[in-house]
Design a protein around this motif. Structure first.
Motif, short mmCIF file in Angstrom:
data_model
loop_
_atom_site.label_atom_id
_atom_site.label_comp_id
_atom_site.label_asym_id
_atom_site.label_seq_id
_atom_site.Cartn_x
_atom_site.Cartn_y
_atom_site.Cartn_z
N UNK A 126 -5.21 -1.21 2.08
CA UNK A 126 -5.42 0.36 1.64
C UNK A 126 -5.56 0.07 0.03
N UNK A 127 -5.44 -0.71 -0.49
CA UNK A 127 -4.55 -0.33 -2.21
C UNK A 127 -4.88 -1.71 -2.38
N UNK A 128 -6.42 -2.49 -2.50
CA UNK A 128 -6.40 -4.02 -2.95
C UNK A 128 -5.98 -3.44 -4.89
N UNK A 129 -5.88 -2.79 -4.96
CA UNK A 129 -5.22 -3.03 -7.01
C UNK A 129 -4.15 -2.79 -6.87
N UNK A 130 -3.33 -2.63 -5.87
CA UNK A 130 -1.85 -2.54 -5.94
C UNK A 130 -1.29 -3.51 -7.28
N UNK A 131 -0.33 -2.64 -7.71
CA UNK A 131 0.16 -3.54 -8.35
C UNK A 131 1.35 -4.01 -7.84
N UNK B 142 -5.61 6.15 -7.79
CA UNK B 142 -6.24 5.29 -7.02
C UNK B 142 -7.87 5.54 -7.17
N UNK B 143 -8.27 6.73 -8.61
CA UNK B 143 -9.95 7.00 -8.86
C UNK B 143 -10.84 5.32 -8.81
N UNK B 144 -10.48 4.33 -9.69
CA UNK B 144 -10.98 3.06 -9.37
C UNK B 144 -11.09 1.98 -8.25
N UNK B 145 -9.99 2.85 -7.21
CA UNK B 145 -10.19 2.06 -5.86
C UNK B 145 -11.22 2.23 -4.87
N UNK C 67 0.77 -1.64 0.29
CA UNK C 67 -0.02 0.09 0.13
C UNK C 67 0.56 1.10 -0.17
N UNK C 68 0.28 2.49 -0.37
CA UNK C 68 1.16 3.56 -0.77
C UNK C 68 0.40 4.94 -1.07
N UNK C 69 1.28 5.99 -0.72
CA UNK C 69 0.49 7.30 -1.60
C UNK C 69 0.20 6.80 -3.03
#
Length: 308
Positions: A187-192, A165-168, A152-154
């Motif tokens: 925090x970032x479920x779609x993180x790559x 992260x608009x789609x998130x 997760x990250x900013x």
């Protein structure tokens, strides 16, 4: 938020700074590590990323593999010159009909890598730091009960510290909270950027489009349970932003991914098949032009089933 998720957040969330590089090398033992970079037309960034990993993570990372996903530029050449082992996506498992999308590249990477732990990272990251890789390895090398670590990250965007992260926020997070509340702590479920044990990754299917990250979270939760997950704060991550039009296609694929898992888990009973055609509009010289896009996704079976 579920009480068990609050407990998981406290217990299983760390930051990259909690995992000093020398400690990770000592903890590594005989565990082998592969880093996979799926790349399409990323010549501007992929060479730097490979170079940073080679210079700074020697002794921790055993192989760096770039999956070239039909690039039209010289991404493959740049990556190879930087020291990566490069594979063309469609040349892996050539007996199978090629499919499209990021998830296809990730799934096929399991056939050409050998690491006990596999780290996935996007190839379009600007100002790449080695901590984006070794931070993810911390929980996996320190605790054998952890099978999957998510970054997760900013997300800096247009001068704001966390405008990405608009789609998130608009699609993935609402879907998760509605239907898989055990995953609401990500925090970032779609993180790559994420890492997993091969023993787990080879036992779950991979969706082939942009829904791959959501699909993996849901399927690995079912396979291993929430306490087998970890989350690592990697600080910030910067890449070239996509247009709203492109994000619409991404959002569509994530919704299709959610639909597929809801149906598979018996949480919905479908009376129709969802359309895989997305209609969008773009201002033209004489009004609004209609844009039609196929947003359909495929699915690859667990890799282990190909070798059984």
């Amino acid at each position: 938020m579920l009480p068990e998720v609050r407990g998981w957040l406290r217990r299983r969330t760390s930051s990259a700074a909690d995992w000093p590089l020398q400690d990770l090398k000592a903890a590594k033992g005989r565990t082998t590590v592969s880093v996979v970079l799926p790349a399409r037309d990323e010549r501007e960034t992929v060479g730097e990323i490979v170079g940073v990993i080679r210079r700074e993570l020697d002794g921790l990372v055993d192989e760096i593999v770039v999956i070239d996903s039909r690039s039209t530029d010289d991404t493959a050449l740049v990556a190879a010159r930087a020291g990566a082992c490069v594979h063309a996506q469609d040349e892996i498992l050539p007996q199978l009909k090629p499919l499209d999308g990021k998830g296809e590249a990730l799934w096929k990477s399991l056939a050409v890598t050998s690491g006990d732990v596999v780290v996935f990272a996007d190839a379009d990251i600007r100002k790449f730091r080695a901590s984006l890789i070794f931070g993810l390895l911390g929980p996996l090398l320190a605790d054998p009960s952890v099978v999957y670590a998510k970054g997760c990250y900013d997300r800096p965007l247009y001068g704001t510290s966390n405008g990405g992260g608009r789609v998130t926020e608009l699609v993935a997070r609402p879907l998760i909270n509605l239907h898989w509340p055990q995953l609401a702590g990500f925090v970032q479920p779609l993180a790559g950027e994420y890492a997993g044990r091969r023993s787990a990754l080879e036992r779950v299917p991979f969706l082939t489009g942009y829904g791959v990250e959501l699909g993996l979270l849901i399927d690995l939760l079912e396979l291993a349970g929430l306490d087998a997950f970890a989350q690592v704060d990697l600080g910030s991550r910067e890449h070239a932003p996509q247009s709203t039009e492109a994000l619409g296609g991404m959002a569509s694929q994530i919704m299709l991914a959610a639909w597929s898992r809801l149906r598979r888990q018996g949480k919905i009973h479908a009376s129709h098949e969802p359309s895989v055609r997305l209609t969008q509009f773009r201002r033209g010289a004489e009004g609004h032009d209609v844009l039609l896009r196929d947003v359909g996704i495929g699915e690859r079976p667990p890799m282990i089933t190909l070798t059984m």
